[in-house]
Design an enzyme around this catalytic site. Structure first.
Site, PDB file in Angstrom:
ATOM      1  N   HIS A  45      -4.068   5.902   3.286  1.00 41.15           N
ATOM      2  CA  HIS A  45      -4.764   4.682   2.864  1.00 41.15           C
ATOM      3  C   HIS A  45      -4.183   3.438   3.545  1.00 41.15           C
ATOM      4  CE1 HIS A  45      -6.027   1.445   0.079  1.00 41.15           C
ATOM      5  NE2 HIS A  45      -7.061   2.229  -0.192  1.00 41.15           N
ATOM      6  N   ASP A  89       0.839  -1.188   0.000  1.00 40.15           N
ATOM      7  CA  ASP A  89       0.000   0.000   0.000  1.00 40.15           C
ATOM      8  C   ASP A  89       0.883   1.250   0.000  1.00 40.15           C
ATOM      9  OD1 ASP A  89      -2.385   1.772   0.723  1.00 40.15           O
ATOM     10  OD2 ASP A  89      -3.286  -0.211   0.936  1.00 40.15           O
ATOM     11  N   ASN A 141     -13.972  -0.181  -7.346  1.00 43.14           N
ATOM     12  CA  ASN A 141     -15.012   0.750  -6.906  1.00 43.14           C
ATOM     13  C   ASN A 141     -15.718   1.472  -8.044  1.00 43.14           C
ATOM     14  OD1 ASN A 141     -14.253   0.127  -4.291  1.00 43.14           O
ATOM     15  ND2 ASN A 141     -12.983   1.939  -4.040  1.00 43.14           N
ATOM     16  N   SER A 147     -11.470  -1.335  -0.800  1.00 43.85           N
ATOM     17  CA  SER A 147     -10.200  -1.317  -0.074  1.00 43.85           C
ATOM     18  C   SER A 147     -10.401  -1.590   1.407  1.00 43.85           C
ATOM     19  CB  SER A 147      -9.519   0.050  -0.228  1.00 43.85           C
ATOM     20  OG  SER A 147      -8.948   0.216  -1.486  1.00 43.85           O
TER      21      SER A 147
END
Length: 375
Positions: free
Chosen positions: A161, A128, A252, A315
Protein backbone atom coordinates in the site's frame (compact mmCIF):
# COMPACT_ATOMS: atom_id res chain seq x y z
CA UNK A 1 15.22 16.58 25.49
CA UNK A 2 15.99 16.39 21.75
CA UNK A 3 14.87 12.83 21.15
CA UNK A 4 11.16 13.38 20.82
CA UNK A 5 10.14 9.73 20.65
CA UNK A 6 12.20 7.80 23.17
CA UNK A 7 11.44 4.27 24.29
CA UNK A 8 12.40 2.71 27.58
CA UNK A 9 13.76 -0.85 27.56
CA UNK A 10 11.30 -3.60 28.38
CA UNK A 11 11.91 -5.25 31.77
CA UNK A 12 13.27 -8.79 31.66
CA UNK A 13 10.00 -10.25 32.97
CA UNK A 14 7.97 -8.76 30.11
CA UNK A 15 6.77 -12.20 29.06
CA UNK A 16 4.14 -12.13 31.82
CA UNK A 17 0.83 -13.84 31.24
CA UNK A 18 -0.98 -10.74 32.46
CA UNK A 19 -2.31 -8.51 29.71
CA UNK A 20 -0.69 -5.10 29.51
CA UNK A 21 -2.88 -2.13 28.61
CA UNK A 22 -1.48 0.80 26.64
CA UNK A 23 -2.84 4.33 26.97
CA UNK A 24 -2.06 7.81 25.71
CA UNK A 25 -1.54 10.47 28.38
CA UNK A 26 -1.96 14.07 27.23
CA UNK A 27 0.03 16.29 29.57
CA UNK A 28 -1.06 19.65 30.94
CA UNK A 29 0.84 22.74 29.79
CA UNK A 30 3.85 23.74 31.85
CA UNK A 31 4.31 20.48 33.75
CA UNK A 32 7.68 19.09 34.78
CA UNK A 33 8.20 15.98 32.71
CA UNK A 34 10.26 14.01 35.22
CA UNK A 35 7.75 14.67 38.00
CA UNK A 36 4.93 13.48 35.75
CA UNK A 37 6.83 10.35 34.74
CA UNK A 38 7.58 9.55 38.36
CA UNK A 39 3.92 9.97 39.28
CA UNK A 40 2.93 7.61 36.48
CA UNK A 41 5.47 5.03 37.61
CA UNK A 42 4.20 5.19 41.18
CA UNK A 43 0.73 4.34 39.87
CA UNK A 44 2.11 1.32 38.02
CA UNK A 45 2.30 2.94 34.57
CA UNK A 46 5.46 2.23 32.60
CA UNK A 47 6.22 5.17 30.25
CA UNK A 48 7.52 3.86 26.93
CA UNK A 49 7.47 6.93 24.69
CA UNK A 50 7.47 10.67 25.16
CA UNK A 51 6.25 12.70 22.18
CA UNK A 52 7.70 16.11 22.91
CA UNK A 53 6.06 18.01 20.04
CA UNK A 54 2.64 16.68 20.97
CA UNK A 55 3.00 16.82 24.76
CA UNK A 56 1.98 13.20 25.13
CA UNK A 57 3.30 10.13 26.93
CA UNK A 58 2.54 6.60 25.80
CA UNK A 59 2.36 4.31 28.83
CA UNK A 60 1.57 0.70 29.66
CA UNK A 61 0.16 -0.89 32.79
CA UNK A 62 -1.64 -3.98 33.99
CA UNK A 63 -5.24 -3.89 35.15
CA UNK A 64 -6.92 -2.45 37.18
CA UNK A 65 -7.24 0.74 35.17
CA UNK A 66 -5.51 3.80 36.59
CA UNK A 67 -8.06 6.65 36.88
CA UNK A 68 -7.14 9.91 35.13
CA UNK A 69 -7.75 11.98 38.27
CA UNK A 70 -4.94 10.08 40.00
CA UNK A 71 -2.39 11.81 37.74
CA UNK A 72 -2.49 15.58 38.40
CA UNK A 73 -0.16 16.42 35.49
CA UNK A 74 -2.37 14.61 32.95
CA UNK A 75 -5.14 16.52 31.19
CA UNK A 76 -6.83 13.37 29.87
CA UNK A 77 -6.11 9.82 28.80
CA UNK A 78 -7.24 7.81 25.81
CA UNK A 79 -7.12 4.08 25.02
CA UNK A 80 -4.60 2.99 22.39
CA UNK A 81 -7.11 1.83 19.80
CA UNK A 82 -6.43 0.03 16.52
CA UNK A 83 -7.07 1.58 13.14
CA UNK A 84 -6.60 0.44 9.57
CA UNK A 85 -5.59 1.74 6.20
CA UNK A 86 -8.53 3.01 4.17
CA UNK A 87 -8.82 -0.41 2.57
CA UNK A 88 -8.30 -0.21 -1.20
CA UNK A 89 -9.57 -2.50 -3.91
CA UNK A 90 -6.59 -4.44 -5.18
CA UNK A 91 -6.52 -4.76 -8.95
CA UNK A 92 -4.47 -6.69 -11.43
CA UNK A 93 -0.71 -6.78 -11.80
CA UNK A 94 0.48 -4.85 -14.85
CA UNK A 95 3.37 -5.29 -17.21
CA UNK A 96 6.23 -2.91 -16.43
CA UNK A 97 6.84 -2.74 -20.19
CA UNK A 98 3.76 -0.57 -20.59
CA UNK A 99 5.02 3.00 -20.73
CA UNK A 100 1.75 4.88 -20.77
CA UNK A 101 1.43 7.90 -18.51
CA UNK A 102 -0.97 6.97 -15.64
CA UNK A 103 -4.46 8.19 -16.47
CA UNK A 104 -4.89 9.96 -13.14
CA UNK A 105 -1.77 12.08 -13.66
CA UNK A 106 -3.04 12.94 -17.13
CA UNK A 107 -6.53 13.78 -15.89
CA UNK A 108 -5.26 16.35 -13.39
CA UNK A 109 -2.93 17.78 -16.08
CA UNK A 110 0.19 17.52 -13.94
CA UNK A 111 2.55 17.10 -16.94
CA UNK A 112 1.66 20.62 -18.11
CA UNK A 113 3.33 21.91 -14.91
CA UNK A 114 6.57 19.95 -15.07
CA UNK A 115 8.43 22.54 -17.14
CA UNK A 116 8.27 24.92 -14.16
CA UNK A 117 7.83 22.60 -11.16
CA UNK A 118 8.25 18.89 -10.44
CA UNK A 119 8.19 19.23 -6.66
CA UNK A 120 11.96 19.32 -6.35
CA UNK A 121 13.20 19.72 -2.78
CA UNK A 122 9.76 19.35 -1.18
CA UNK A 123 9.59 16.84 1.70
CA UNK A 124 6.50 14.61 1.64
CA UNK A 125 5.94 12.04 4.39
CA UNK A 126 3.91 8.93 3.61
CA UNK A 127 2.46 7.60 6.88
CA UNK A 128 1.67 4.11 5.76
CA UNK A 129 3.00 0.53 5.56
CA UNK A 130 6.49 1.67 4.53
CA UNK A 131 8.01 2.07 1.07
CA UNK A 132 10.01 -0.32 -1.11
CA UNK A 133 13.10 1.85 -1.27
CA UNK A 134 14.71 -0.12 -4.10
CA UNK A 135 11.78 0.11 -6.50
CA UNK A 136 13.23 1.49 -9.75
CA UNK A 137 10.45 4.09 -10.05
CA UNK A 138 10.92 5.36 -6.48
CA UNK A 139 14.55 4.93 -5.45
CA UNK A 140 15.79 8.23 -6.92
CA UNK A 141 13.30 10.23 -4.84
CA UNK A 142 13.36 8.11 -1.69
CA UNK A 143 15.02 9.87 1.25
CA UNK A 144 14.65 7.35 4.08
CA UNK A 145 12.32 7.73 6.99
CA UNK A 146 11.51 5.83 10.17
CA UNK A 147 10.04 2.51 11.23
CA UNK A 148 7.79 3.43 14.14
CA UNK A 149 6.96 -0.22 14.78
CA UNK A 150 10.60 -1.41 14.91
CA UNK A 151 12.90 1.63 15.20
CA UNK A 152 16.10 -0.34 14.59
CA UNK A 153 14.89 -1.58 11.21
CA UNK A 154 14.37 0.22 7.90
CA UNK A 155 10.78 1.25 7.00
CA UNK A 156 10.49 -1.50 4.40
CA UNK A 157 7.06 -2.19 2.91
CA UNK A 158 5.73 -5.76 3.19
CA UNK A 159 2.14 -4.84 2.29
CA UNK A 160 2.38 -2.81 -0.93
CA UNK A 161 0.00 0.00 0.00
CA UNK A 162 2.66 2.54 0.99
CA UNK A 163 4.76 1.81 -2.10
CA UNK A 164 1.73 2.29 -4.35
CA UNK A 165 0.94 5.61 -2.69
CA UNK A 166 4.56 6.79 -2.98
CA UNK A 167 4.57 6.01 -6.70
CA UNK A 168 1.50 8.18 -7.28
CA UNK A 169 3.17 11.07 -5.48
CA UNK A 170 6.71 10.86 -6.77
CA UNK A 171 7.16 7.98 -9.18
CA UNK A 172 9.97 8.62 -11.63
CA UNK A 173 10.06 5.56 -13.86
CA UNK A 174 9.06 6.63 -17.35
CA UNK A 175 10.29 3.32 -18.77
CA UNK A 176 7.93 1.49 -16.40
CA UNK A 177 4.87 3.66 -16.94
CA UNK A 178 5.06 4.78 -13.31
CA UNK A 179 5.19 8.56 -13.22
CA UNK A 180 3.96 10.43 -10.19
CA UNK A 181 2.22 13.77 -9.94
CA UNK A 182 5.45 15.44 -8.76
CA UNK A 183 8.30 13.28 -10.15
CA UNK A 184 11.12 15.08 -8.32
CA UNK A 185 9.55 15.24 -4.86
CA UNK A 186 11.44 13.81 -1.89
CA UNK A 187 9.39 11.03 -0.29
CA UNK A 188 9.91 9.76 3.26
CA UNK A 189 8.57 6.46 4.56
CA UNK A 190 6.95 6.78 7.99
CA UNK A 191 6.00 3.21 8.75
CA UNK A 192 3.20 3.12 11.32
CA UNK A 193 1.11 0.33 9.76
CA UNK A 194 2.08 -3.33 9.76
CA UNK A 195 2.02 -5.74 6.84
CA UNK A 196 -1.70 -6.38 7.47
CA UNK A 197 -2.47 -2.66 7.17
CA UNK A 198 -3.33 -1.97 10.80
CA UNK A 199 -1.74 0.31 13.39
CA UNK A 200 -2.06 1.44 16.97
CA UNK A 201 -3.17 5.01 17.59
CA UNK A 202 0.03 5.52 19.62
CA UNK A 203 2.13 4.58 16.57
CA UNK A 204 0.20 7.05 14.43
CA UNK A 205 0.79 9.80 16.99
CA UNK A 206 4.49 8.89 17.04
CA UNK A 207 4.52 9.16 13.25
CA UNK A 208 3.06 12.68 13.32
CA UNK A 209 5.53 13.65 16.04
CA UNK A 210 8.39 12.39 13.81
CA UNK A 211 7.09 14.45 10.89
CA UNK A 212 7.14 17.60 13.01
CA UNK A 213 10.59 16.77 14.38
CA UNK A 214 12.03 16.22 10.90
CA UNK A 215 10.54 19.18 9.07
CA UNK A 216 8.11 17.43 6.74
CA UNK A 217 6.11 19.85 4.58
CA UNK A 218 3.30 17.51 3.51
CA UNK A 219 1.85 14.42 5.21
CA UNK A 220 -0.02 11.90 3.07
CA UNK A 221 -2.68 10.11 5.16
CA UNK A 222 -4.23 7.34 3.10
CA UNK A 223 -5.97 5.83 6.12
CA UNK A 224 -9.03 6.41 8.23
CA UNK A 225 -10.98 5.58 11.35
CA UNK A 226 -14.66 5.88 12.19
CA UNK A 227 -14.37 7.14 15.77
CA UNK A 228 -13.24 10.51 17.03
CA UNK A 229 -9.88 10.49 18.82
CA UNK A 230 -9.03 13.44 21.04
CA UNK A 231 -5.32 12.61 20.92
CA UNK A 232 -5.31 12.47 17.12
CA UNK A 233 -7.29 15.72 16.94
CA UNK A 234 -4.70 17.44 19.12
CA UNK A 235 -1.82 16.03 17.06
CA UNK A 236 -3.41 17.20 13.80
CA UNK A 237 -3.97 20.68 15.23
CA UNK A 238 -0.37 20.94 16.42
CA UNK A 239 1.05 19.81 13.06
CA UNK A 240 -1.24 22.27 11.27
CA UNK A 241 0.00 25.13 13.45
CA UNK A 242 3.56 24.10 12.53
CA UNK A 243 2.69 24.68 8.89
CA UNK A 244 2.47 21.06 7.73
CA UNK A 245 -0.11 20.39 5.01
CA UNK A 246 -2.03 17.17 5.76
CA UNK A 247 -4.08 15.33 3.16
CA UNK A 248 -6.45 12.54 4.20
CA UNK A 249 -8.75 9.93 2.65
CA UNK A 250 -12.51 10.21 3.11
CA UNK A 251 -12.94 6.42 3.31
CA UNK A 252 -14.21 3.58 1.15
CA UNK A 253 -17.56 2.60 2.68
CA UNK A 254 -19.72 4.42 0.13
CA UNK A 255 -21.36 6.60 2.79
CA UNK A 256 -23.28 9.54 1.28
CA UNK A 257 -23.00 11.96 4.21
CA UNK A 258 -20.12 10.91 6.46
CA UNK A 259 -16.36 10.66 6.08
CA UNK A 260 -13.61 9.09 8.15
CA UNK A 261 -11.21 10.71 10.58
CA UNK A 262 -8.69 12.34 10.23
CA UNK A 263 -10.22 13.64 6.96
CA UNK A 264 -13.13 15.01 8.99
CA UNK A 265 -10.88 17.29 11.02
CA UNK A 266 -10.96 20.83 9.57
CA UNK A 267 -7.15 21.06 9.56
CA UNK A 268 -6.80 18.33 6.93
CA UNK A 269 -7.60 18.39 3.22
CA UNK A 270 -10.26 15.70 2.73
CA UNK A 271 -10.15 13.88 -0.60
CA UNK A 272 -12.84 11.75 -2.26
CA UNK A 273 -12.34 9.54 -5.33
CA UNK A 274 -13.52 9.87 -8.93
CA UNK A 275 -13.33 7.49 -11.87
CA UNK A 276 -11.71 8.04 -15.26
CA UNK A 277 -15.10 9.35 -16.42
CA UNK A 278 -15.11 11.99 -13.69
CA UNK A 279 -17.91 10.33 -11.71
CA UNK A 280 -17.77 9.93 -7.94
CA UNK A 281 -16.55 6.41 -7.15
CA UNK A 282 -19.23 4.14 -5.71
CA UNK A 283 -16.97 3.23 -2.79
CA UNK A 284 -16.05 6.82 -1.91
CA UNK A 285 -17.45 8.37 1.27
CA UNK A 286 -18.91 11.85 0.85
CA UNK A 287 -20.09 14.58 3.21
CA UNK A 288 -19.98 18.27 3.95
CA UNK A 289 -16.37 18.06 5.13
CA UNK A 290 -14.98 16.89 1.76
CA UNK A 291 -12.68 19.44 0.13
CA UNK A 292 -12.20 18.00 -3.34
CA UNK A 293 -12.02 14.82 -5.40
CA UNK A 294 -9.14 13.23 -7.32
CA UNK A 295 -8.57 10.12 -9.45
CA UNK A 296 -8.86 6.97 -7.37
CA UNK A 297 -10.09 4.09 -9.56
CA UNK A 298 -7.79 1.55 -11.21
CA UNK A 299 -4.71 3.66 -10.62
CA UNK A 300 -1.46 2.05 -11.83
CA UNK A 301 1.54 2.57 -9.58
CA UNK A 302 4.53 0.90 -7.96
CA UNK A 303 4.24 -2.41 -6.13
CA UNK A 304 6.48 -4.78 -4.22
CA UNK A 305 9.49 -6.44 -5.87
CA UNK A 306 9.79 -3.77 -8.54
CA UNK A 307 6.33 -4.55 -9.93
CA UNK A 308 3.37 -2.41 -11.00
CA UNK A 309 -0.25 -2.85 -9.98
CA UNK A 310 -3.65 -1.23 -10.31
CA UNK A 311 -5.46 -0.28 -7.12
CA UNK A 312 -8.66 1.62 -6.36
CA UNK A 313 -9.67 3.62 -3.31
CA UNK A 314 -9.65 7.04 -1.73
CA UNK A 315 -6.14 6.00 -0.65
CA UNK A 316 -5.14 6.44 -4.30
CA UNK A 317 -6.90 9.81 -4.65
CA UNK A 318 -5.03 11.38 -1.73
CA UNK A 319 -1.49 11.14 -3.22
CA UNK A 320 -2.60 12.97 -6.37
CA UNK A 321 -3.40 15.90 -4.09
CA UNK A 322 -0.19 15.52 -2.05
CA UNK A 323 1.84 15.58 -5.27
CA UNK A 324 0.03 18.69 -6.48
CA UNK A 325 0.80 20.42 -3.20
CA UNK A 326 4.48 19.55 -3.72
CA UNK A 327 4.33 21.25 -7.13
CA UNK A 328 3.06 24.41 -5.45
CA UNK A 329 5.55 24.28 -2.60
CA UNK A 330 8.51 24.13 -4.98
CA UNK A 331 7.30 27.45 -6.37
CA UNK A 332 6.72 28.91 -2.90
CA UNK A 333 7.76 26.89 0.17
CA UNK A 334 6.23 29.53 2.46
CA UNK A 335 2.63 28.82 1.51
CA UNK A 336 0.77 27.78 4.66
CA UNK A 337 -1.83 24.99 4.84
CA UNK A 338 -4.84 27.27 4.50
CA UNK A 339 -3.32 29.11 1.54
CA UNK A 340 -2.71 25.75 -0.11
CA UNK A 341 -6.31 24.71 0.56
CA UNK A 342 -7.61 27.98 -0.91
CA UNK A 343 -5.56 27.58 -4.09
CA UNK A 344 -6.68 23.96 -4.58
CA UNK A 345 -10.36 24.75 -4.02
CA UNK A 346 -10.40 27.86 -6.18
CA UNK A 347 -8.71 26.06 -9.05
CA UNK A 348 -10.57 22.73 -8.84
CA UNK A 349 -12.81 21.98 -11.82
CA UNK A 350 -16.57 21.92 -11.43
CA UNK A 351 -18.27 19.37 -13.66
CA UNK A 352 -21.85 18.49 -14.48
CA UNK A 353 -21.22 14.95 -13.25
CA UNK A 354 -20.37 16.06 -9.71
CA UNK A 355 -22.75 18.29 -7.81
CA UNK A 356 -21.15 18.42 -4.37
CA UNK A 357 -17.43 18.53 -5.00
CA UNK A 358 -14.93 19.77 -7.58
CA UNK A 359 -12.05 17.80 -9.10
CA UNK A 360 -8.37 18.48 -8.52
CA UNK A 361 -6.43 20.02 -11.40
CA UNK A 362 -2.68 20.49 -10.90
CA UNK A 363 -2.22 22.77 -13.88
CA UNK A 364 -5.07 25.08 -12.89
CA UNK A 365 -3.76 25.16 -9.30
CA UNK A 366 -0.32 26.31 -10.42
CA UNK A 367 -1.80 28.78 -12.90
CA UNK A 368 -4.09 30.20 -10.22
CA UNK A 369 -1.11 30.66 -7.93
CA UNK A 370 0.98 32.34 -10.64
CA UNK A 371 -1.83 34.59 -11.81
CA UNK A 372 -3.48 35.67 -8.57
CA UNK A 373 -1.13 34.82 -5.75
CA UNK A 374 2.45 35.34 -6.81
CA UNK A 375 3.83 38.76 -5.97
Amino acid sequence: MNDSDWRLPFPCNQASSKKRIRKIYYLRDGIQLERCLNNLRRLGVRPIRYLSHLGMVIGEYQAPVVPTESVPDVAYTEPDIRLTITEPYVGTMLSVKEQNLPWGVQMIEAPKVWSISQGRGVKVAVIDTGISADHPAIKDNYRGGVNILSPYFAPQDYNGHGTHVAGIIAGNGAGLGIIGTAPKTEVYAVKAFNRKGSANLSDLLSAINWCIENGMQVINMSFGMEKLSESLRQAIQIAHRRGIVMVAATGNRGLPSSIDFPARYPETIAVASVSREGVLSRFSNMGKDVDLAAPGERIPSAWLNGAKREMSGTSMAVPHVSGTIALLLQLNPYLNPEQIRYILLQSALKTSRLERVSVLNSYQAVEFYRRFWKR
